[in-house]
Design a protein around this motif. Structure first.
Motif, short mmCIF file in Angstrom:
data_model
loop_
_atom_site.label_atom_id
_atom_site.label_comp_id
_atom_site.label_asym_id
_atom_site.label_seq_id
_atom_site.Cartn_x
_atom_site.Cartn_y
_atom_site.Cartn_z
N MET A 1 -33.57 -4.88 23.16
CA MET A 1 -34.21 -3.59 23.65
C MET A 1 -34.89 -3.04 22.32
SD MET A 1 -33.17 -0.20 25.74
CE MET A 1 -32.37 -0.82 26.93
N SER A 2 -36.03 -2.93 22.38
CA SER A 2 -36.93 -2.11 21.11
C SER A 2 -36.73 -0.79 21.08
CB SER A 2 -38.25 -2.63 21.17
OG SER A 2 -38.95 -1.88 22.30
N CYS A 3 -36.98 -0.26 20.00
CA CYS A 3 -36.86 1.29 19.84
C CYS A 3 -37.99 2.05 20.20
CB CYS A 3 -36.76 1.82 18.02
SG CYS A 3 -35.26 1.08 17.36
N SER A 4 -37.61 2.92 20.99
CA SER A 4 -38.75 3.71 21.52
C SER A 4 -39.32 4.91 20.90
CB SER A 4 -38.44 4.21 22.90
OG SER A 4 -37.45 5.25 22.86
N GLY A 5 -38.66 5.10 19.78
CA GLY A 5 -39.25 6.34 18.78
C GLY A 5 -40.06 5.73 17.93
N THR A 6 -40.83 6.66 16.90
CA THR A 6 -41.76 6.39 16.09
C THR A 6 -41.06 6.56 14.52
OG1 THR A 6 -42.73 8.81 15.87
CG2 THR A 6 -43.76 7.05 17.17
N ILE A 7 -41.65 5.69 13.86
CA ILE A 7 -40.80 5.76 12.40
C ILE A 7 -41.65 6.75 11.51
CG2 ILE A 7 -40.48 4.10 10.46
CD1 ILE A 7 -40.16 1.89 12.37
N GLU A 8 -40.91 7.51 10.83
CA GLU A 8 -41.73 8.36 10.01
C GLU A 8 -41.91 7.89 8.68
OE1 GLU A 8 -40.02 12.46 9.81
OE2 GLU A 8 -39.75 12.48 12.18
N LYS A 9 -42.88 7.96 7.95
CA LYS A 9 -43.38 7.46 6.73
C LYS A 9 -42.49 8.33 5.57
CE LYS A 9 -47.04 5.41 4.06
NZ LYS A 9 -48.40 5.26 4.07
N ILE A 10 -41.73 7.65 4.79
CA ILE A 10 -41.23 8.21 3.61
C ILE A 10 -41.93 8.68 2.61
CG2 ILE A 10 -39.21 8.16 2.02
CD1 ILE A 10 -37.55 6.42 4.15
N THR A 11 -42.04 9.95 2.17
CA THR A 11 -42.89 10.09 0.98
C THR A 11 -41.96 10.89 -0.19
OG1 THR A 11 -43.12 12.50 1.62
CG2 THR A 11 -44.77 11.19 2.38
N SER A 12 -42.41 10.39 -1.37
CA SER A 12 -41.72 10.70 -2.61
C SER A 12 -41.76 12.25 -2.79
CB SER A 12 -41.98 10.11 -3.63
OG SER A 12 -43.54 10.20 -4.12
N LYS A 13 -40.69 12.77 -3.31
CA LYS A 13 -40.87 14.04 -3.20
C LYS A 13 -41.36 14.66 -4.56
CE LYS A 13 -36.61 14.95 -0.92
NZ LYS A 13 -35.30 15.35 -0.97
N SER A 14 -42.20 15.68 -4.71
CA SER A 14 -42.61 16.16 -5.90
C SER A 14 -41.66 16.97 -6.62
CB SER A 14 -43.80 17.02 -5.68
OG SER A 14 -43.56 18.23 -4.74
N GLU A 15 -41.91 16.97 -8.08
CA GLU A 15 -40.86 17.64 -8.92
C GLU A 15 -41.01 19.11 -8.62
OE1 GLU A 15 -41.59 19.36 -12.17
OE2 GLU A 15 -43.81 19.03 -11.60
N PRO A 16 -40.04 20.03 -8.93
CA PRO A 16 -39.83 21.45 -8.86
C PRO A 16 -40.73 22.01 -9.37
CG PRO A 16 -38.03 20.84 -10.10
CD PRO A 16 -38.77 19.50 -9.71
N ILE A 17 -41.17 22.08 -10.58
CA ILE A 17 -41.98 23.03 -11.31
C ILE A 17 -43.27 22.82 -11.09
CG2 ILE A 17 -42.52 23.75 -13.61
CD1 ILE A 17 -39.85 23.59 -14.53
N PHE A 18 -43.95 21.68 -11.38
CA PHE A 18 -45.55 21.38 -11.40
C PHE A 18 -45.81 21.09 -10.27
CE2 PHE A 18 -44.69 20.90 -15.95
CZ PHE A 18 -45.55 21.71 -16.46
N ARG A 19 -44.80 20.54 -9.15
CA ARG A 19 -45.17 19.94 -7.75
C ARG A 19 -46.11 19.21 -7.99
NH1 ARG A 19 -42.24 23.66 -4.71
NH2 ARG A 19 -42.31 25.64 -5.18
#
Length: 77
Positions: free
Chosen positions: A1-19
């Motif tokens: 059976m296949s997954c019925s949900g969608t896959i969210e794209k993983i994005t890299s986090k930006s650093e805290p000071i300069f974003r």
């Protein structure tokens, strides 16, 4: 059976000071022995020196420096 949900794209986090993802990518390239905090300290110290010597935007200077050192032609091995 296949997954019925969608896959969210993983994005890299930006650093805290300069974003900025660019700063985060540079930090990941200069990590020493897995110590990310040390890499952040190196980058922040360099950015502070750039800011003291030039009155321009430090992220713009960093972006220009990286653009100048990247090769213009892609090399395939």
């Amino acid at each position: 059976m296949s997954c019925s949900g969608t896959i969210e794209k993983i994005t890299s986090k930006s650093e805290p000071i300069f974003r900025s993802r660019l700063v985060n990518m540079v930090v990941n390239c200069i990590i020493k022995d897995g110590k990310k905090t040390l890499a952040y300290q190196i980058i922040y110290r360099a950015v502070k020196n750039i800011q003291q010597k030039t009155e321009t935007n430090t992220l713009l200077v960093l972006r220009q420096a990286i653009h100048r050192v990247t090769p213009n032609i892609g090399v395939k091995i």
